[in-house]
Motif scaffolding. Structure first.
Motif, short mmCIF file in Angstrom:
data_model
loop_
_atom_site.label_atom_id
_atom_site.label_comp_id
_atom_site.label_asym_id
_atom_site.label_seq_id
_atom_site.Cartn_x
_atom_site.Cartn_y
_atom_site.Cartn_z
N PRO A 91 -45.72 39.61 19.10
CA PRO A 91 -46.82 38.58 18.49
C PRO A 91 -47.87 39.54 17.92
N LEU A 92 -48.60 38.85 16.91
CA LEU A 92 -49.76 39.70 16.16
C LEU A 92 -50.63 39.75 17.13
N THR A 93 -50.71 40.89 17.64
CA THR A 93 -52.12 41.12 18.41
C THR A 93 -53.29 41.41 17.70
N ALA A 94 -54.56 41.26 18.45
CA ALA A 94 -55.77 41.41 17.72
C ALA A 94 -55.83 42.81 16.93
N SER A 95 -55.09 43.64 17.51
CA SER A 95 -55.12 45.10 16.62
C SER A 95 -54.11 45.04 15.76
N ALA A 96 -53.16 44.60 15.62
CA ALA A 96 -52.02 44.46 14.60
C ALA A 96 -52.19 43.49 13.76
N ARG A 97 -53.03 42.46 13.88
CA ARG A 97 -53.19 41.27 12.87
C ARG A 97 -53.71 41.76 11.37
N PRO A 98 -54.83 42.79 11.54
CA PRO A 98 -55.26 43.22 10.35
C PRO A 98 -54.30 44.02 9.38
N ALA A 99 -53.53 44.95 10.24
CA ALA A 99 -52.66 45.78 9.69
C ALA A 99 -51.33 44.98 8.78
N ALA A 159 -50.48 43.52 0.46
CA ALA A 159 -50.06 44.63 -0.61
C ALA A 159 -48.70 44.43 -1.20
N LEU A 160 -48.03 43.71 -0.57
CA LEU A 160 -46.49 43.32 -1.08
C LEU A 160 -46.60 42.35 -2.04
N GLY A 161 -47.97 41.66 -1.98
CA GLY A 161 -48.05 40.28 -2.79
C GLY A 161 -46.92 39.06 -2.94
N GLU A 200 -36.22 52.08 3.70
CA GLU A 200 -37.08 53.20 3.95
C GLU A 200 -38.71 52.85 4.04
N THR A 201 -38.95 51.97 3.17
CA THR A 201 -40.28 51.43 3.13
C THR A 201 -40.41 49.97 3.02
N PRO A 202 -41.45 49.27 3.32
CA PRO A 202 -41.51 47.92 3.05
C PRO A 202 -41.31 47.45 1.66
N ALA A 203 -41.86 48.32 0.55
CA ALA A 203 -41.65 48.11 -0.80
C ALA A 203 -40.31 48.10 -1.22
N GLN A 204 -39.40 48.83 -0.60
CA GLN A 204 -37.88 48.73 -0.88
C GLN A 204 -37.11 47.90 -0.07
N ALA A 205 -37.85 46.99 0.53
CA ALA A 205 -37.28 45.90 1.48
C ALA A 205 -36.97 44.66 0.52
N ASP A 206 -35.93 43.83 1.05
CA ASP A 206 -35.58 42.73 0.60
C ASP A 206 -36.01 41.55 1.45
#
Length: 106
Positions: A46-54, A61-63, A33-39
């Motif tokens: 592609p990592l577009t210019a607008s998507a790259r920082p996010a 954040a996931l460290g 449900e969330t990135p923190a719950q993912a394995d």
């Protein structure tokens, strides 16, 4: 059970369809449900210019707790656009699953 979280950064949808097919085919895969719950964090597109920082912020954040799998050529090297994949971001340690799109079995 392996829980997956997908981040689509502008894909055509082909890899996303194959990921959905893999989840239907293999009972040991499920959506988180969330990135923190993912394995495993799946990157499609592609990592577009607008998507790259996010995406970089999410990764930071996931460290490093949640490994990244770049699914398909766009996520790996930005193909067919010639740029925009994880290959351009050495700070993101990602495994790759090649194909356009890769098969559910892969």
């Amino acid at each position: 059970m392996i829980k997956l979280f997908r981040v689509n950064t502008g894909s055509c949808g082909g890899c996303d369809v194959e990921i959905a097919a893999a989840l239907e085919e293999y009972a040991d895969l499920a959506w988180a449900e969330t990135p923190a719950q993912a394995d495993l964090l799946l990157l499609t597109g592609p990592l577009t210019a607008s998507a790259r920082p996010a995406f970089q912020a999410l990764y930071d954040a996931l460290g490093g707790r949640v490994p990244v799998l770049a699914v398909g050529r766009c996520a790996i090297d930005g193909h067919p656009f010639g740029r925009g994949g994880v290959a351009e971001l050495p700070a993101i340690h990602a495994r790759t699953l090649d194909g356009c799109p890769p098969t559910p079995e892969a």
